[in-house]
Structure formats: structure tokens, C-alpha cells
Design an enzyme around this catalytic site. Structure first.
Site, PDB file in Angstrom:
ATOM      1  N   GLU A  51       3.070   0.538   3.214  1.00 54.95           N
ATOM      2  CA  GLU A  51       2.447  -0.346   4.194  1.00 54.95           C
ATOM      3  C   GLU A  51       2.447  -1.752   3.589  1.00 54.95           C
ATOM      4  O   GLU A  51       1.810  -1.989   2.564  1.00 54.95           O
ATOM      5  CB  GLU A  51       1.019   0.151   4.462  1.00 54.95           C
ATOM      6  N   HIS A  93       0.846  -1.194   0.000  1.00 54.52           N
ATOM      7  CA  HIS A  93       0.000   0.000   0.000  1.00 54.52           C
ATOM      8  C   HIS A  93       0.883   1.247   0.000  1.00 54.52           C
ATOM      9  O   HIS A  93       1.416   1.665   1.031  1.00 54.52           O
ATOM     10  CB  HIS A  93      -0.931  -0.012   1.222  1.00 54.52           C
TER      11      HIS A  93
END
Length: 285
Positions: free
Chosen positions: A152, A140
């Protein structure tokens, strides 16, 4: 696990940013979207963003040309068959992502890692539509991708340690900071961010303060670079609504209930910066 060639699904705001950072780090990139017009628009955005670096003296014109030369375009998912890692950055809809990963799983060589840039959909659920859940992971990226340092990294239930370590190492090669988390609705970033944005919308809805006041107080009082309502416009109000619904359904907690004003804006087509109007009017900008 050697990763040299990267596939990117989606040439929009996130996709072209992901392609940009990989190409700038020296990787060969194949960027796919559903039409040539979309892929060309994505490449033009990469060109424009790289030119900013040239204008600021951060890279030479020759370096810019070399980076662009490492980005190839296609409209066929099957053309990504030989990529070592493919990152999906398509629209945040389960049905779309499911079809993409079913197609990629059938087309890609054994050993290809499949990753999703989803902001909230379960990595475990996406991995389960493939026959390689151990080689599936969440990456992410934050927006704007060339600027933001965080990735992430989300493990699905079946993600192997080898896949996880390969993606962590790859992320560092981009000059990013990968931080791991487990597969829960909204992961960490949006589980914390979206309730704040939603509460700011409630404050506007209930007449606590104006758009400018809410954003001004949060910027100056909390040292945030952007107020929550401006940030919602930047993310896209439809995306905010989608993520809040994922949080509410996935965690079963009414505190994630989207503000009625957010729903009304999305119904009106006021989606933020991308539509020209959200909490701010971008037609006047």
C-alpha cells in the site's frame, strides 16, 4: 532516481521480512535495530525463511548464501546515512517514529527517500518532522512480507511525484503489486479490516458464537484464508487496539470504538500469537 542501497529500521517480524525481499531482489540492505541481539534474531529469521525456499527447490543453497550476504546489520541509525531509501518498520508508536525520522533526516544524504511501514499513523504528520517532506512516503507491506503481494503506497500531502513514481517502480522490482492511496487514518487496508475484526470481537463478547465458530463461519462463508480472531492474534491485539483508536480519533466516528473485550485482553497482556495467548492459546500449539 537510482535506488541501490536500502536501510531498514527494525529487525522484527515486518522489518526482517522487508529486508528479506529487498535482498532477494538484489539490493544491498542495512538492517538496524536497538540491540545486536535483535538484529541477529532478525537475520536468523531471514535465514530460516530462505531455507524453506531451498528445501522446496525454489532456490539453491548458493542463492540463499548470496541473499544473506547482501544483508548487513547495525545498531546505529547514523550508519544508514548513505542509503538511497530507508524504510522504518519500528513499533507503532508516534514518539518512537518521530525520534527515528528526526535522526534519519539529520543523518541521511540529500536525496535519500524516507519511508514508513506504519499501518495507520499519518504520513503527512511523520513527514513534517523532517526537512524533506517531498521525499517522504508510506510503504505499507503486508504480513508475512515475503509471501504477500501488496504494498500500500501512501502519499503524504507534500510527497513529490518523483518520489511516488520511484517507490512504485521499486515495489515492482520486488515482484510486489504497489497500489496507491491517499493519507487518511488507517489508509484503505486497516480502515476496512479493523472494523471487521472489531465486530468479530463484539460477536464473541456478546455471546453470539464461540471463537472457533466465528472464525469457521468467516473462513467457509466468505472464503477467507484465516478467521478474523485468528488474524487479530497474528497481527497482535495491541496493534489492533492502537489502529482502532487511531481510526476513532482521526475520523471522529464512534463506529470505530474498540470492543471492551479487546481492551481487557490487551490489559491482561494477552496480545495474541507473540505473547502465547490471545483468542487462542498458543502455549498448547
Amino acid at each position: 532516481m537510482s535506488i541501490q542501497t536500502i536501510g531498514v529500521i527494525g529487525a522484527g517480524q515486518m522489518g526482517n521480512g522487508i529486508a528479506h525481499v529487498f535482498a532477494q531482489a538484489g539490493f544491498q540492505v542495512l538492517m538496524q535495530d536497538i540491540s545486536e541481539a535483535f538484529t541477529q534474531k532478525g537475520l536468523a529469521t531471514i535465514d530460516k525463511n530462505l531455507q524453506r525456499g531451498v528445501d522446496k527447490g525454489k532456490m539453491s543453497a548458493e542463492e540463499k548464501t548470496a541473499v544473506l550476504g547482501r544483508v548487513k546489520l547495525t545498531t546505529r541509525l547514523e550508519d544508514l546515512a548513505d542509503c538511497d531509501l530507508v524504510i522504518e518498520a519500528a513499533t507503532e508508536k508516534w514518539e518512537v517514529k518521530k525520534l527515528i525520522f528526526e535522526t534519519l533526516d539529520a543523518a541521511c544524504k540529500p536525496g535519500t527517500i524516507l519511508a514508513s511501514n506504519t499501518s495507520s499513523i499519518s504520513i503527512t504528520k511523520l513527514a513534517a518532522v523532517t526537512k524533506r517532506p517531498e521525499a517522504f512516503i508510506g510503504m505499507h507491506f503486508m504480513n508475512p512480507v515475503p509471501v504477500m503481494q501488496l504494498i500500500e503506497v501512501i502519499r503524504g500531502l507534500a510527497t513529490s511525484e518523483a518520489t511516488f513514481e520511484a517507490v512504485m517502480e521499486l515495489s515492482r522490482k520486488l515482484g510486489k503489486t504497489p497500489i496507491p492511496c491517499n493519507d487518511f487514518p488507517g489508509f484503505v487496508s486497516n480502515r476496512v479490516l479493523m472494523p471487521m475484526i472489531n465486530e468479530a470481537i463484539y460477536a464473541l463478547y456478546e455471546g453470539v458464537a464461540s471463537v472457533e465458530s466465528i472464525d469457521g463461519i468467516m473462513k467457509l462463508g466468505m472464503n477467507h484464508p484465516m478467521g478474523p480472531l485468528a488474524l487479530a492474534d497474528f497481527i497482535g491485539l495491541d496493534s489492533c487496539l492502537f489502529i482502532l483508536n487511531v481510526l476513532r480519533e482521526g475520523l471522529g466516528d464512534p463506529k470505530y470504538r474498540p470492543c471492551p473485550l479487546l481492551i481487557k485482553y490487551v490489559d491482561a497482556g494477552w496480545l495474541g500469537k507473540k505473547s502465547g495467548r490471545g483468542f487462542y492459546d498458543y502455549a498448547k500449539a
